[in-house]
Design a protein around this motif. Sequence first.
Motif, PDB file in Angstrom:
ATOM      1  N   TYR A  24     -58.743 -17.620  34.035  1.00 20.75           N
ATOM      2  CA  TYR A  24     -58.225 -17.908  32.704  1.00 20.75           C
ATOM      3  C   TYR A  24     -59.257 -17.579  31.644  1.00 20.75           C
ATOM      4  N   CYS A  25     -58.809 -17.051  30.534  1.00 16.88           N
ATOM      5  CA  CYS A  25     -59.734 -16.879  29.418  1.00 16.88           C
ATOM      6  C   CYS A  25     -59.499 -17.980  28.388  1.00 16.88           C
ATOM      7  N   ASN A  26     -60.544 -18.296  27.708  1.00 14.71           N
ATOM      8  CA  ASN A  26     -60.547 -19.346  26.703  1.00 14.71           C
ATOM      9  C   ASN A  26     -61.235 -18.818  25.449  1.00 14.71           C
ATOM     10  N   ALA A  27     -60.714 -19.219  24.302  1.00 17.33           N
ATOM     11  CA  ALA A  27     -61.336 -18.804  23.047  1.00 17.33           C
ATOM     12  C   ALA A  27     -61.247 -19.932  22.036  1.00 17.33           C
ATOM     13  N   ARG A  28     -62.303 -20.085  21.284  1.00 13.90           N
ATOM     14  CA  ARG A  28     -62.335 -21.038  20.182  1.00 13.90           C
ATOM     15  C   ARG A  28     -62.156 -20.242  18.901  1.00 13.90           C
ATOM     16  N   VAL A  29     -61.036 -20.461  18.259  1.00 10.59           N
ATOM     17  CA  VAL A  29     -60.588 -19.577  17.189  1.00 10.59           C
ATOM     18  C   VAL A  29     -60.495 -20.324  15.872  1.00 10.59           C
ATOM     19  N   ILE A  30     -60.971 -19.690  14.835  1.00 16.51           N
ATOM     20  CA  ILE A  30     -60.696 -20.157  13.474  1.00 16.51           C
ATOM     21  C   ILE A  30     -59.454 -19.400  13.014  1.00 16.51           C
ATOM     22  N   VAL A  31     -58.409 -20.153  12.754  1.00 18.50           N
ATOM     23  CA  VAL A  31     -57.107 -19.563  12.457  1.00 18.50           C
ATOM     24  C   VAL A  31     -56.950 -19.366  10.953  1.00 18.50           C
ATOM     25  N   ILE A  32     -56.397 -18.258  10.579  1.00 15.48           N
ATOM     26  CA  ILE A  32     -56.142 -17.968   9.156  1.00 15.48           C
ATOM     27  C   ILE A  32     -55.290 -19.071   8.541  1.00 15.48           C
ATOM     28  N   GLY A  33     -55.741 -19.567   7.389  1.00 17.62           N
ATOM     29  CA  GLY A  33     -54.977 -20.586   6.681  1.00 17.62           C
ATOM     30  C   GLY A  33     -55.276 -22.008   7.104  1.00 17.62           C
ATOM     31  N   GLU A  34     -56.218 -22.179   8.036  1.00 18.12           N
ATOM     32  CA  GLU A  34     -56.517 -23.522   8.507  1.00 18.12           C
ATOM     33  C   GLU A  34     -57.970 -23.904   8.254  1.00 18.12           C
ATOM     34  N   GLY A  35     -58.546 -23.366   7.227  1.00  9.11           N
ATOM     35  CA  GLY A  35     -59.921 -23.696   6.900  1.00  9.11           C
ATOM     36  C   GLY A  35     -60.859 -23.222   7.976  1.00  9.11           C
ATOM     37  N   LEU A  36     -61.884 -24.050   8.228  1.00 14.31           N
ATOM     38  CA  LEU A  36     -62.898 -23.670   9.213  1.00 14.31           C
ATOM     39  C   LEU A  36     -62.763 -24.454  10.510  1.00 14.31           C
ATOM     40  N   ASN A  37     -61.618 -25.085  10.718  1.00 17.74           N
ATOM     41  CA  ASN A  37     -61.422 -25.849  11.951  1.00 17.74           C
ATOM     42  C   ASN A  37     -61.178 -24.902  13.116  1.00 17.74           C
ATOM     43  N   GLU A  38     -61.860 -25.134  14.220  1.00 15.91           N
ATOM     44  CA  GLU A  38     -61.646 -24.352  15.429  1.00 15.91           C
ATOM     45  C   GLU A  38     -60.475 -24.902  16.220  1.00 15.91           C
ATOM     46  N   ARG A  39     -59.735 -23.997  16.793  1.00  8.51           N
ATOM     47  CA  ARG A  39     -58.683 -24.389  17.750  1.00  8.51           C
ATOM     48  C   ARG A  39     -59.017 -23.738  19.084  1.00  8.51           C
ATOM     49  N   ASP A  40     -58.660 -24.422  20.140  1.00 12.69           N
ATOM     50  CA  ASP A  40     -58.957 -23.995  21.500  1.00 12.69           C
ATOM     51  C   ASP A  40     -57.704 -23.346  22.086  1.00 12.69           C
ATOM     52  N   TYR A  41     -57.831 -22.125  22.549  1.00 10.18           N
ATOM     53  CA  TYR A  41     -56.685 -21.416  23.122  1.00 10.18           C
ATOM     54  C   TYR A  41     -57.007 -20.951  24.547  1.00 10.18           C
ATOM     55  N   TRP A  42     -55.934 -20.901  25.368  1.00  9.68           N
ATOM     56  CA  TRP A  42     -56.052 -20.451  26.756  1.00  9.68           C
ATOM     57  C   TRP A  42     -55.037 -19.353  27.023  1.00  9.68           C
ATOM     58  N   GLY A  43     -55.429 -18.427  27.888  1.00  4.71           N
ATOM     59  CA  GLY A  43     -54.488 -17.436  28.362  1.00  4.71           C
ATOM     60  C   GLY A  43     -53.653 -17.997  29.503  1.00  4.71           C
ATOM     61  N   GLN A  44     -52.734 -17.163  29.988  1.00  2.94           N
ATOM     62  CA  GLN A  44     -51.816 -17.605  31.039  1.00  2.94           C
ATOM     63  C   GLN A  44     -52.405 -17.437  32.436  1.00  2.94           C
ATOM     64  N   GLY A  45     -53.496 -16.733  32.531  1.00  2.00           N
ATOM     65  CA  GLY A  45     -54.173 -16.556  33.816  1.00  2.00           C
ATOM     66  C   GLY A  45     -53.823 -15.245  34.502  1.00  2.00           C
ATOM     67  N   THR A  46     -54.768 -14.745  35.276  1.00  2.00           N
ATOM     68  CA  THR A  46     -54.546 -13.549  36.082  1.00  2.00           C
ATOM     69  C   THR A  46     -55.106 -13.814  37.480  1.00  2.00           C
ATOM     70  N   GLN A  47     -54.344 -13.435  38.484  1.00  2.00           N
ATOM     71  CA  GLN A  47     -54.710 -13.744  39.859  1.00  2.00           C
ATOM     72  C   GLN A  47     -55.715 -12.728  40.392  1.00  2.00           C
ATOM     73  N   VAL A  48     -56.759 -13.234  41.007  1.00  2.00           N
ATOM     74  CA  VAL A  48     -57.730 -12.402  41.722  1.00  2.00           C
ATOM     75  C   VAL A  48     -57.703 -12.824  43.185  1.00  2.00           C
ATOM     76  N   THR A  49     -57.418 -11.877  44.042  1.00  2.00           N
ATOM     77  CA  THR A  49     -57.378 -12.124  45.480  1.00  2.00           C
ATOM     78  C   THR A  49     -58.429 -11.254  46.150  1.00  2.00           C
ATOM     79  N   VAL A  50     -59.260 -11.861  46.961  1.00  2.00           N
ATOM     80  CA  VAL A  50     -60.315 -11.135  47.664  1.00  2.00           C
ATOM     81  C   VAL A  50     -60.070 -11.308  49.158  1.00  2.00           C
ATOM     82  N   SER A  51     -59.654 -10.242  49.773  1.00  2.00           N
ATOM     83  CA  SER A  51     -59.282 -10.325  51.186  1.00  2.00           C
ATOM     84  C   SER A  51     -59.320  -8.938  51.806  1.00  2.00           C
ATOM     85  N   SER A  52     -59.672  -8.921  53.076  1.00  2.00           N
ATOM     86  CA  SER A  52     -59.659  -7.660  53.810  1.00  2.00           C
ATOM     87  C   SER A  52     -58.325  -7.483  54.530  1.00  2.00           C
TER      88      SER A  52
END
Length: 122
Positions: free
Chosen positions: A94-122
């Motif tokens: 999962y990726c995560n970002a702390r974002v200052i959103v336009i129109g919301e001053g300088l407050n940070e918001r925490d956002y997450w992606g939906q995730g991507t699967q990594v499989t390691v197997s022979s």
Amino acid sequence: QVQLVESGGGLVQPGGSLRLSCAASGRIFLINGMGWYRQAPGKQRELVATITRGAITNYADSVKGRFTISRDNAKNTMYLQMNSLKPEDAAVYYCNARVIVIGEGLNERDYWGQGTQVTVSS
């Protein structure tokens, strides 16, 4: 308001490499810290690596020397180059970002992606 989309996951053999990407879009004024986290089945989500806007990085001990986190501030995109992959690296990343959103001053918001699967197997 802000969306994070991960890509680049898949199936790889032990010792192989993958490069994950996380693209942020929406009402973004500025992105401060970003990071990659992972969650394996039956385990808690754990930190993999983080990167500040100024490119200061931090890694979990388990991935040091094998993974490299980077970002392109102009593209609002973050990457994770994963080399020498091990079966224990398999998880949803999962990726995560702390974002200052336009129109919301300088407050940070925490956002997450939906995730991507990594499989390691022979």
